[in-house]
Write a protein that holds these residues in place. Sequence first.
Motif, PDB file in Angstrom:
ATOM      1  N   GLN A  60      32.670  46.702  42.770  1.00  0.00           N
ATOM      2  CA  GLN A  60      33.784  47.653  43.425  1.00  0.00           C
ATOM      3  C   GLN A  60      33.614  49.094  42.670  1.00  0.00           C
ATOM      4  OE1 GLN A  60      37.792  46.238  43.119  1.00  0.00           O
ATOM      5  NE2 GLN A  60      38.495  48.066  42.633  1.00  0.00           N
ATOM      6  N   LYS A  77      37.836  46.898  47.932  1.00  0.00           N
ATOM      7  CA  LYS A  77      38.298  46.029  46.819  1.00  0.00           C
ATOM      8  C   LYS A  77      37.625  44.782  46.440  1.00  0.00           C
ATOM      9  CE  LYS A  77      41.351  49.571  46.261  1.00  0.00           C
ATOM     10  NZ  LYS A  77      40.677  50.649  45.699  1.00  0.00           N
ATOM     11  N   GLN A  78      37.732  44.434  45.220  1.00  0.00           N
ATOM     12  CA  GLN A  78      37.254  43.090  44.817  1.00  0.00           C
ATOM     13  C   GLN A  78      37.816  42.227  45.718  1.00  0.00           C
ATOM     14  OE1 GLN A  78      37.403  42.534  40.413  1.00  0.00           O
ATOM     15  NE2 GLN A  78      37.336  40.468  40.834  1.00  0.00           N
ATOM     16  N   LYS A 138      32.695  42.653  44.113  1.00  0.00           N
ATOM     17  CA  LYS A 138      32.866  42.145  42.713  1.00  0.00           C
ATOM     18  C   LYS A 138      33.603  42.971  41.856  1.00  0.00           C
ATOM     19  CE  LYS A 138      30.781  38.086  43.711  1.00  0.00           C
ATOM     20  NZ  LYS A 138      31.588  36.688  43.743  1.00  0.00           N
ATOM     21  N   GLU A 139      33.868  42.206  40.585  1.00  0.00           N
ATOM     22  CA  GLU A 139      34.264  43.463  39.733  1.00  0.00           C
ATOM     23  C   GLU A 139      33.110  44.594  39.430  1.00  0.00           C
ATOM     24  OE1 GLU A 139      32.845  39.981  37.348  1.00  0.00           O
ATOM     25  OE2 GLU A 139      34.093  40.354  38.939  1.00  0.00           O
ATOM     26  N   THR A 140      33.752  45.680  38.808  1.00  0.00           N
ATOM     27  CA  THR A 140      32.675  46.887  38.779  1.00  0.00           C
ATOM     28  C   THR A 140      31.868  46.386  37.838  1.00  0.00           C
ATOM     29  OG1 THR A 140      34.756  48.237  39.112  1.00  0.00           O
ATOM     30  CG2 THR A 140      32.699  49.055  37.970  1.00  0.00           C
ATOM     31  N   THR A 141      31.638  45.764  36.820  1.00  0.00           N
ATOM     32  CA  THR A 141      31.077  45.411  35.714  1.00  0.00           C
ATOM     33  C   THR A 141      29.916  44.232  36.147  1.00  0.00           C
ATOM     34  OG1 THR A 141      32.466  43.876  34.582  1.00  0.00           O
ATOM     35  CG2 THR A 141      32.152  46.407  33.894  1.00  0.00           C
ATOM     36  N   HIS A 142      30.294  43.443  37.223  1.00  0.00           N
ATOM     37  CA  HIS A 142      29.624  42.171  37.698  1.00  0.00           C
ATOM     38  C   HIS A 142      28.028  42.274  37.558  1.00  0.00           C
ATOM     39  CE1 HIS A 142      29.146  38.386  39.685  1.00  0.00           C
ATOM     40  NE2 HIS A 142      28.218  38.896  40.420  1.00  0.00           N
TER      41      HIS A 142
END
Length: 149
Positions: free
Chosen positions: A40, A116-117, A140-144
């Motif tokens: 994201q 967005k995720q 996916k989430e920003t840290t994926h």
Amino acid sequence: MNHRTTLAAVLAVTAGLTLAGCSTSSDKPALKVVGGFMPQPVNDMAAGFLVVRNNGTGDDRLTSVTSPLSDDVTIHETKNDVMRKVTSFDVPAGGELDLERGGNHIMFMKLKKQPKQGQKVSVELHFEKAGAIEVDLPVKETTHNPKKQ
């Protein structure tokens, strides 16, 4: 023209046609895209990651990427922690092209909207031989980072 010259010319043409016919006509890439995702984005830029597997007998080359998300989509390589735009990536026969975090990737600049995720981003990968392949990248989430799981 004598018979030897004529025979030599016919043999040369035949050999040339035979070699031309055997070279790349059967060497075809067979591409499959797996594991794609986009973290994201937190600003007006984003990155895309995926793996292109080539189960064919011919090499191919990723030459560009397009997406409705941005009019400015490029491909980048990362070497020694330095990112730079490139014109293509090789996809070797029997091998793969791995676009991953910390390495080579797709770069989206000046996003038209903020995905967005849970949403998906449509992209079209353009290959030299295989043509265009459409892929949806799940956001996916920003840290994926699937490589570090």
